[in-house]
Design a protein around this motif. Structure first.
Motif, mmCIF file in Angstrom:
data_model
loop_
_atom_site.group_PDB
_atom_site.id
_atom_site.type_symbol
_atom_site.label_atom_id
_atom_site.label_comp_id
_atom_site.label_asym_id
_atom_site.label_seq_id
_atom_site.Cartn_x
_atom_site.Cartn_y
_atom_site.Cartn_z
ATOM 1 N N MET A 1 0.848 -1.195 0.000
ATOM 2 C CA MET A 1 0.000 0.000 0.000
ATOM 3 C C MET A 1 0.879 1.237 0.000
ATOM 4 N N SER A 2 1.033 1.838 -1.145
ATOM 5 C CA SER A 2 1.875 3.023 -1.272
ATOM 6 C C SER A 2 1.105 4.269 -0.862
ATOM 7 N N ILE A 3 1.713 5.079 -0.004
ATOM 8 C CA ILE A 3 1.130 6.358 0.394
ATOM 9 C C ILE A 3 2.004 7.450 -0.190
ATOM 10 N N LEU A 4 1.488 8.162 -1.163
ATOM 11 C CA LEU A 4 2.280 9.159 -1.859
ATOM 12 C C LEU A 4 2.036 10.537 -1.277
ATOM 13 N N MET A 5 3.106 11.219 -0.928
ATOM 14 C CA MET A 5 3.006 12.587 -0.451
ATOM 15 C C MET A 5 2.895 13.517 -1.659
ATOM 16 N N PRO A 6 1.884 14.384 -1.728
ATOM 17 C CA PRO A 6 1.786 15.314 -2.857
ATOM 18 C C PRO A 6 3.032 16.186 -2.954
ATOM 19 N N GLU A 7 3.440 16.492 -4.175
ATOM 20 C CA GLU A 7 4.620 17.327 -4.354
ATOM 21 C C GLU A 7 4.319 18.758 -3.930
ATOM 22 N N PRO A 8 5.130 19.322 -3.013
ATOM 23 C CA PRO A 8 4.925 20.715 -2.619
ATOM 24 C C PRO A 8 5.118 21.646 -3.819
ATOM 25 N N LYS A 9 4.323 22.682 -3.889
ATOM 26 C CA LYS A 9 4.391 23.600 -5.010
ATOM 27 C C LYS A 9 5.272 24.806 -4.677
ATOM 28 N N ASN A 10 5.918 25.336 -5.720
ATOM 29 C CA ASN A 10 6.653 26.602 -5.637
ATOM 30 C C ASN A 10 7.798 26.587 -4.626
ATOM 31 N N THR A 11 8.462 25.431 -4.476
ATOM 32 C CA THR A 11 9.625 25.388 -3.603
ATOM 33 C C THR A 11 10.877 25.775 -4.382
ATOM 34 N N LEU A 12 11.972 25.980 -3.643
ATOM 35 C CA LEU A 12 13.243 26.347 -4.260
ATOM 36 C C LEU A 12 14.054 25.123 -4.677
ATOM 37 N N LEU A 13 13.603 23.925 -4.280
ATOM 38 C CA LEU A 13 14.354 22.714 -4.575
ATOM 39 C C LEU A 13 14.480 22.498 -6.073
ATOM 40 N N GLY A 14 15.700 22.212 -6.518
ATOM 41 C CA GLY A 14 15.948 21.914 -7.915
ATOM 42 C C GLY A 14 15.954 23.114 -8.838
ATOM 43 N N LYS A 15 15.898 24.327 -8.267
ATOM 44 C CA LYS A 15 15.867 25.534 -9.089
ATOM 45 C C LYS A 15 17.146 26.343 -8.902
ATOM 46 N N ASP A 16 17.531 27.070 -9.957
ATOM 47 C CA ASP A 16 18.649 27.995 -9.844
ATOM 48 C C ASP A 16 18.248 29.141 -8.927
ATOM 49 N N THR A 17 19.162 29.516 -8.045
ATOM 50 C CA THR A 17 18.847 30.568 -7.086
ATOM 51 C C THR A 17 20.008 31.542 -6.975
ATOM 52 N N VAL A 18 19.691 32.742 -6.501
ATOM 53 C CA VAL A 18 20.705 33.754 -6.225
ATOM 54 C C VAL A 18 21.029 33.703 -4.744
ATOM 55 N N TYR A 19 22.298 33.586 -4.424
ATOM 56 C CA TYR A 19 22.728 33.472 -3.037
ATOM 57 C C TYR A 19 22.979 34.863 -2.460
ATOM 58 N N SER A 20 22.163 35.239 -1.494
ATOM 59 C CA SER A 20 22.301 36.531 -0.827
ATOM 60 C C SER A 20 23.223 36.386 0.374
ATOM 61 N N ASP A 21 24.086 37.373 0.603
ATOM 62 C CA ASP A 21 24.938 37.330 1.785
ATOM 63 C C ASP A 21 24.615 38.476 2.744
ATOM 64 N N GLN A 22 23.408 39.038 2.614
ATOM 65 C CA GLN A 22 22.899 40.016 3.561
ATOM 66 C C GLN A 22 21.639 39.453 4.208
ATOM 67 N N TYR A 23 21.582 39.545 5.513
ATOM 68 C CA TYR A 23 20.522 38.934 6.313
ATOM 69 C C TYR A 23 19.148 39.157 5.692
ATOM 70 N N ASN A 24 18.423 38.048 5.455
ATOM 71 C CA ASN A 24 17.126 38.139 4.801
ATOM 72 C C ASN A 24 16.215 37.013 5.287
ATOM 73 N N PRO A 25 15.402 37.257 6.329
ATOM 74 C CA PRO A 25 14.494 36.218 6.835
ATOM 75 C C PRO A 25 13.400 35.858 5.843
ATOM 76 N N GLY A 26 13.175 36.716 4.852
ATOM 77 C CA GLY A 26 12.170 36.426 3.840
ATOM 78 C C GLY A 26 12.514 35.234 2.967
ATOM 79 N N LEU A 27 13.753 34.750 3.059
ATOM 80 C CA LEU A 27 14.152 33.577 2.280
ATOM 81 C C LEU A 27 13.558 32.284 2.826
#
Length: 280
Positions: A1-27
């Motif tokens: 019995m496989s229980i599949l977790m739905p894929e979360p939407k709009n995450t940063l995983l697997g995407k190109d990102t810009v690395y900020s080095d100034q404190y940003n809790p919004g990340l």
């Protein structure tokens, strides 16, 4: 019995990102725990998720770089987990930010995470020289080298609680700790493998170690976040065995300078000991 977790939407995983080095809790990016718990059909868990960050650095008031190892304790009662890549980016945003003290960094991280995850997140920072987290082998009876009976080969690699069974040769009440280093699951977004050592504390009617091993191996092609996998193991074992005591503790290997260690228990919110396994 496989229980599949739905894929979360709009995450940063697997995407190109810009690395900020100034404190940003919004990340920081919360993901609702309900996503995994709805798939399991169970929302009742005690425990904590223990995160370790090995790549944390900032500047002191004189501009001198400081480093620390961070341990984060996220209660299982929070409404959300934090998406791991967003946590890495958030931690990296301290790199060129001046902070008055190590305590200020810890307090800032605790406030930011608590606000977004919906509960009090405890943050401990340790200097590299004084970090107490010595590596150790997972305690308990290892399942890794069991000799399977003839005809008992493993062939199921998607979650199957039907593999869990009581010991057919004993009805006594046991209290044992089982462990394995061969656990693997897959990230539900990127499909990347997540390896872990898993420890299970159990008190109840004797269970089959071979069945437990087969069940844990059945996660090998399962897509789920670390927390959801541990909660599914806990839920399945609680449902099948109805034990007097059950605890599931998984130590996942490090990725991106972060390791994640979910702990679920029928009796307490935190383990007696924070384990740092050999591969972490």
């Amino acid at each position: 019995m496989s229980i599949l977790m739905p894929e979360p939407k709009n995450t940063l995983l697997g995407k190109d990102t810009v690395y900020s080095d100034q404190y940003n809790p919004g990340l920081l990016q919360p993901i609702s725990r309900a996503l995994g718990r709805d798939a399991i059909g169970d929302h009742h868990f005690k425990g904590v998720d223990i995160w370790r960050l090995y790549e944390l650095s900032w500047l002191n008031s004189q501009g001198v770089p400081q480093t620390a190892v961070a341990e984060l304790f996220v209660p299982a009662s929070t409404h959300s987990i934090v998406e791991s890549k967003s946590l890495k980016l958030y931690a990296g945003s301290f790199a060129m930010t001046q902070m008055g003290s190590q305590e200020e960094v810890a307090n800032r991280m605790s406030d930011d995470l608590s606000l977004r995850l919906g509960g009090t997140v405890k943050v401990k920072l340790f200097s590299i020289q004084n970090y107490p987290g010595q590596v150790k082998t997972m305690p308990g009876l290892s399942l890794d080298h069991l000799t399977l009976p003839a005809g008992g080969e493993i062939s199921t690699y998607e979650t199957e609680p039907g593999l869990l069974e009581f010991d057919p040769h004993s009805s006594e009440i046991i209290q044992k700790t089982f462990s394995t280093t061969v656990f693997r699951s897959l990230c539900p977004v990127t499909g990347q493998p997540d390896l872990a050592s898993v420890m299970i504390n159990y008190k109840g009617r004797a269970i089959s170690p071979e069945g437990l091993l087969k069940y844990l191996v059945s996660y090998r092609c399962h897509k789920g976040f670390h927390e959801q996998c541990v909660e599914q193991i806990y839920h399945d074992m609680r449902t099948v065995f109805q034990p007097e005591l059950l605890e599931v503790y998984a130590c996942f290997t490090r990725r991106g300078g972060i390791d994640i260690n979910p702990f679920r228990s029928s009796v307490r919110e935190q383990p007696d000991e924070v384990i740092r396994e050999m591969r972490q």
